[in-house]
Structures are given as C-alpha cells and as structure tokens.
Write a protein that holds these residues in place. Structure first.
Motif, PDB file in Angstrom:
ATOM      1  N   UNK A   6       0.844  -1.193   0.000  1.00 37.70           N
ATOM      2  CA  UNK A   6       0.000   0.000   0.000  1.00 37.70           C
ATOM      3  C   UNK A   6       0.878   1.241   0.000  1.00 37.70           C
ATOM      4  N   UNK A   7       0.318   2.300  -0.549  1.00 40.46           N
ATOM      5  CA  UNK A   7       1.020   3.580  -0.551  1.00 40.46           C
ATOM      6  C   UNK A   7       0.124   4.582   0.158  1.00 40.46           C
ATOM      7  N   UNK A   8       0.711   5.354   1.069  1.00 40.32           N
ATOM      8  CA  UNK A   8      -0.103   6.315   1.824  1.00 40.32           C
ATOM      9  C   UNK A   8       0.402   7.726   1.592  1.00 40.32           C
ATOM     10  N   UNK A   9      -0.543   8.644   1.406  1.00 35.07           N
ATOM     11  CA  UNK A   9      -0.206  10.054   1.228  1.00 35.07           C
ATOM     12  C   UNK A   9      -0.846  10.871   2.336  1.00 35.07           C
ATOM     13  N   UNK A  10      -0.117  11.860   2.839  1.00 36.49           N
ATOM     14  CA  UNK A  10      -0.636  12.719   3.891  1.00 36.49           C
ATOM     15  C   UNK A  10      -0.393  14.173   3.503  1.00 36.49           C
ATOM     16  N   UNK A  11      -1.498  14.872   3.192  1.00 36.65           N
ATOM     17  CA  UNK A  11      -1.390  16.306   2.861  1.00 36.65           C
ATOM     18  C   UNK A  11      -1.803  17.090   4.105  1.00 36.65           C
ATOM     19  N   UNK A  16      -7.430  21.498   6.142  1.00 34.68           N
ATOM     20  CA  UNK A  16      -7.763  20.087   6.351  1.00 34.68           C
ATOM     21  C   UNK A  16      -6.573  19.171   6.100  1.00 34.68           C
ATOM     22  N   UNK A  17      -6.515  18.109   6.925  1.00 35.43           N
ATOM     23  CA  UNK A  17      -5.543  17.031   6.720  1.00 35.43           C
ATOM     24  C   UNK A  17      -6.222  16.030   5.792  1.00 35.43           C
ATOM     25  N   UNK A  18      -5.521  15.678   4.724  1.00 36.08           N
ATOM     26  CA  UNK A  18      -6.086  14.665   3.834  1.00 36.08           C
ATOM     27  C   UNK A  18      -5.164  13.452   3.888  1.00 36.08           C
ATOM     28  N   UNK A  19      -5.729  12.322   4.249  1.00 35.20           N
ATOM     29  CA  UNK A  19      -4.945  11.094   4.401  1.00 35.20           C
ATOM     30  C   UNK A  19      -5.556  10.059   3.461  1.00 35.20           C
ATOM     31  N   UNK A  58      -4.013  15.182  15.923  1.00 40.80           N
ATOM     32  CA  UNK A  58      -4.944  15.150  14.781  1.00 40.80           C
ATOM     33  C   UNK A  58      -4.526  14.080  13.773  1.00 40.80           C
ATOM     34  N   UNK A  59      -3.207  13.999  13.530  1.00 44.13           N
ATOM     35  CA  UNK A  59      -2.728  13.001  12.557  1.00 44.13           C
ATOM     36  C   UNK A  59      -2.975  11.583  13.110  1.00 44.13           C
ATOM     37  N   UNK A  60      -2.704  11.380  14.416  1.00 41.27           N
ATOM     38  CA  UNK A  60      -2.930  10.043  15.009  1.00 41.27           C
ATOM     39  C   UNK A  60      -4.393   9.636  14.860  1.00 41.27           C
ATOM     40  N   UNK A  61      -5.271  10.590  15.143  1.00 40.80           N
ATOM     41  CA  UNK A  61      -6.710  10.322  15.051  1.00 40.80           C
ATOM     42  C   UNK A  61      -7.076   9.939  13.609  1.00 40.80           C
ATOM     43  N   UNK A 178       3.408  10.908  15.411  1.00 44.81           N
ATOM     44  CA  UNK A 178       2.079  10.295  15.278  1.00 44.81           C
ATOM     45  C   UNK A 178       2.202   8.800  14.967  1.00 44.81           C
ATOM     46  N   UNK A 179       3.425   8.295  14.926  1.00 45.26           N
ATOM     47  CA  UNK A 179       3.632   6.855  14.752  1.00 45.26           C
ATOM     48  C   UNK A 179       3.873   6.430  13.320  1.00 45.26           C
ATOM     49  N   UNK A 180       4.260   7.372  12.483  1.00 45.10           N
ATOM     50  CA  UNK A 180       4.451   7.041  11.067  1.00 45.10           C
ATOM     51  C   UNK A 180       5.904   7.247  10.637  1.00 45.10           C
ATOM     52  N   UNK A 181       6.285   6.505   9.648  1.00 48.56           N
ATOM     53  CA  UNK A 181       7.614   6.664   9.078  1.00 48.56           C
ATOM     54  C   UNK A 181       7.469   7.629   7.882  1.00 48.56           C
TER      55      UNK A 181
END
Ligand code: ATP
Ligand code: MG
Length: 405
Positions: A6-11, A16-19, A58-61, A178-181
């Motif tokens: 999977x590939x994850x993007x975080x803007x 707004x945070x878009x995940x 907010x990112x963790x949530x 927030x627990x992400x690499x």
C-alpha cells in the motif's frame, strides 16, 4: 496470495488534513483507494506547523480512522511541504566525463548534479528537490537523457527547490510522533501537478495554481520540467475573513457564503438581499452586491500576485497550456472564467486523475499526487538517494531526488 504494497499520502493542509491509502491496480493503470479521511487541521498556520502537539494528535486520530477503513496497517507515508519559506534557485554544474570510452555514466550524472548544487545557502536552509532542466554535452544543448551518450564535458542546468530547515524538520518530526515513518517529503504543488497535468501541458508550458486555505502555491512547467515555484501566503481564508468583516457575519457564516454564493462573487450580482442558513445563527443576510465587492477584491489580489510570479520568469501571458486551477479554492463558482479574463490565458480546473473510485475533488490533488510520486519512488531504481539521519533515529529519511521524466 500476497497483497500489493500500500502507498499512503498525507497532505497537511492549513484547513484540512487529507490522508489517503491506496494500492496500484494490478494492470498498473491507476490506483485503488482503500481508505480516505479528511479531518479539520489544528496546529498549522499558513502551511507551516506551529503547534506540533496538536497536529500530532490530529494526525494520530486520522491515521486510526484511515487504517480502520482500509483494513490495513500504514507504516510509512509520503508527506507534502508547504509554506512561503519555500524557494527555488536555478543553477549549473560542469564535470569531465570520467570513463575512458567517454560514455556518460550514472556516476557522471551524480557528480554533475552535485557540482550544480554547490551554491551557498544560509545554514538554516536546505535543498529538498533537484530538478534537472537539461544537460549540455560538449556544445550540444537541450539534452534530456544523457545516460550512455558520448562526450568530454558534461554540464547540467538544474532547478533546486529548498526551504527553511526548522520548518521542514518540525513537519517530519510531527508525523513521526504520530507513529508514522516519513518515506519522503515533496513540495505540495509538485505533487498536485503530478495528478492534474498531462505530459503535453507540461511540455508546452503551463502553471498549476493550488488555491488553498492560507496559501496559493504555483508550479510552472515547460519542456516537461518544473521551471519555477513559489508559495504565496494568501488563500481562501483571507477571502472568508474579508466576508466576515465586511458583511459583519460570523466566520462560519462567511465560510458558508463563500462556498455557496460563488456565482454572486464572480458573476452577476444584483441589489437583492440573500440569506444563508447557518446552524445556531439567525438572520444571516446580506446584499449580493456587497458580497461581490468585498470578496472579489481579494481574489483579484491573489491573481495579481500569481501574475507577478509569472512576470518574474517572463512567462506572463505566454504559457500555451495556460493555467490549471486546483486546491479547495478552485471549487469557487465562476473562477475559471474570471481567471481567463484576467490573465488572457486558457484556464481549466484540475482534479486528481487515475484514482478508483474517482477522487474528483480539487482539494485532493496534493494527496493523490503524493501517492503517484510515492509509487514512482518505490518502483524506480536508479534514483540518486542522499539519505541522512537528523538525530531522530532511522525514521527521518530525506531523499534528494532527481526527477527523471
Ligand atoms: N465551493 C467553494 N468555493 C470557494 N472556496 C471553497 C469552496 N470549497 C472549499 N473552499 C475553500 O477551500 C479551502 C480549503 O482548500 P484546501 O483543502 O485545498 O486547503 P488546505 O490544503 O487545507 O490549505 P493550504 O494549502 O493553504 O495549507 C478553504 O479555505 C475553503 O474555504
Ligand atoms: Mg493545500
């Protein structure tokens, strides 16, 4: 059967945070969206993290929600960088071709890019992306793919994009907490361009204008490469605030008016009174004409600043593929016609392409672009990686990438 990675993007937007979590389709044509969460941001000011703790929460949530929806665990993310501290510099480097048979090797390309990067920067600024514009072999210019060609002197012309290190570090540290690499960070407008432009537009000359809440980011392309970028510290929240002050309404009412009454801002407005329904408030009403006068002035100002950026690189009125509007502000009614008239250029709205189910929302362009760039990074060997540790363990990786078309 093994699952596709999977590939994850975080803007991390100011509004707004878009995940987004996606996987590439088996036929390689686009991405299947597995999870998507959009959360109102806390702790970001004008594209820059100003309260790391609030933003981490907010990112963790958002991460928890998106993992639940996708049914997959997210280890690493591709993240955007935004803010008016970002800058670009054009530079050149020159080396002698090292092999006896005079064929240009990967090492020569690395060396020439290094040479082009030897300009002085204050110690608190860093280069985050290097985009080769063209190579010159001996006296032959305009070369895009020099690998394996023969020559004696190799020259590279590059665009280096950089920013203020403390802001870049704070953004990545927040995501890590927030627990992400953080797999990699990309300039937001470069990511958005990846999903809203086609290669012909990039070849002809085009500008992407990402109208966000507090920033307007510009990325200009020509002959397939980015030739300029800038982030203006002004966006749709300025328009909203003007409406709140000018019409004497609450911020919530102003937001609603902005999102629902675009036709009266940039189109025809009469002396009629209009009303909007805002929960908990009564009698939010105003004259169409007043709304138009107040909001239009700020939008005019934003596009005057955009034109000034184009003037800096002598492209005002000269981009054959015109302007592509994206970001949440691109949803404003009648904006395309207004910008067309103002700039005398072709204008269209750009939303993400190649995502299933379709993500036809201009405010998702950056996050979708991050996934496209991320997938390219993961696939491409032959990347020139300059990874370095910044004291937070192995989790921070900064990859100085060479964009190869
Ligand atoms: N229909 C609409 N008309 C006008 N503006 C809109 C509309 N819908 C959303 N917006 C505006 O778009 C903005 C949010 O866009 P976006 O999500 O792209 O911003 P962001 O990425 O959070 O901010 P930034 O990029 O500046 O950090 C808000 O300010 C909102 O008012
Ligand atoms: Mg944005």
């Amino acid at each position: 059967m093994t699952k596709n990675p999977i590939i994850a993007g975080l803007d991390i937007g100011t509004y707004a945070i878009k995940f987004l979590v996606a996987e590439e389709r088996p036929d390689g044509r686009g991405f299947e969206v597995l999870g998507r969460r959009i959360t109102l941001t806390e702790g970001v000011r004008k594209g820059v993290v100003n309260d790391s703790k609030k933003l981490t929460d907010k990112i963790s949530e958002t991460l928890e929600q998106v993992e639940r929806e996708a049914g997959r665990q997210v280890g690493g993310v591709y993240v955007n960088i935004n803010g008016s501290h970002l800058f670009c510099i054009s530079s050149e480097g020159l080396v002698s071709v090292s092999r006896a048979d005079q064929k240009i090797s990967e090492q020569d390309l690395e060396r020439v890019i290094e040479a082009a990067k030897t300009f002085s920067l204050p110690s608190n600024k860093e280069i985050i992306e290097v985009i080769p514009q063209e190579y010159v072999i001996d006296d032959q210019d305009g070369i895009k793919e020099p690998l394996g060609l023969e020559g004696i002197r190799l020259e590279a012309k590059i665009l280096a994009v950089g920013g203020f290190s403390p802001y870049i570090d704070r953004a990545s540290e927040t995501v890590i907490r927030a627990g992400l690499d953080v797999r990699d960070m990309f300039l937001g407008s470069a990511a958005a361009s990846e999903t809203v432009l086609d290669s012909q537009e990039k070849e002809l000359g085009v500008a992407v204008v990402d109208l966000g809440a507090a920033t307007t980011s510009i990325a200009v392309y020509e002959e397939g490469e980015m030739i300029h970028t800038a982030v203006l510290p002004i966006g749709m929240q300025n328009v909203r605030n003007d409406i709140a002050i000018g019409l004497r309404v609450s911020i919530d009412a102003a937001e609603k008016i902005l999102e629902e009454m675009g036709t009266h801002i940039l189109g025809e407005a009469t002396a009629k009174r209009k009303a909007v329904d805002v929960s908990g408030e009564k009698d939010v009403s105003f004259k169409e004409k007043d709304l138009k006068e107040i909001a239009r002035a700020r939008i005019e100002e934003i596009f005057e600043l955009v034109e000034k950026e184009l003037e800096k690189i002598e492209r005002a009125g000269l981009l054959p593929a015109g302007i592509v509007l994206t970001g949440g502000g691109a949803k404003l009614d009648n904006l395309v016609g207004f910008v067309k008239k103002k700039t005398q250029l072709p204008v269209r709205t750009g939303a993400p392409k190649d995502f299933y189910p379709s993500q036809e929302d201009p405010s998702l362009s950056t996050v979708c672009g991050l996934i496209k760039l991320g997938s390219r990074v993961e696939k491409k060997s032959g990347l020139i990686d300059f990874r370095f540790d910044k004291g937070l363990g192995k989790k921070i990786k900064k990859i100085l990438r060479i964009f190869i078309p």
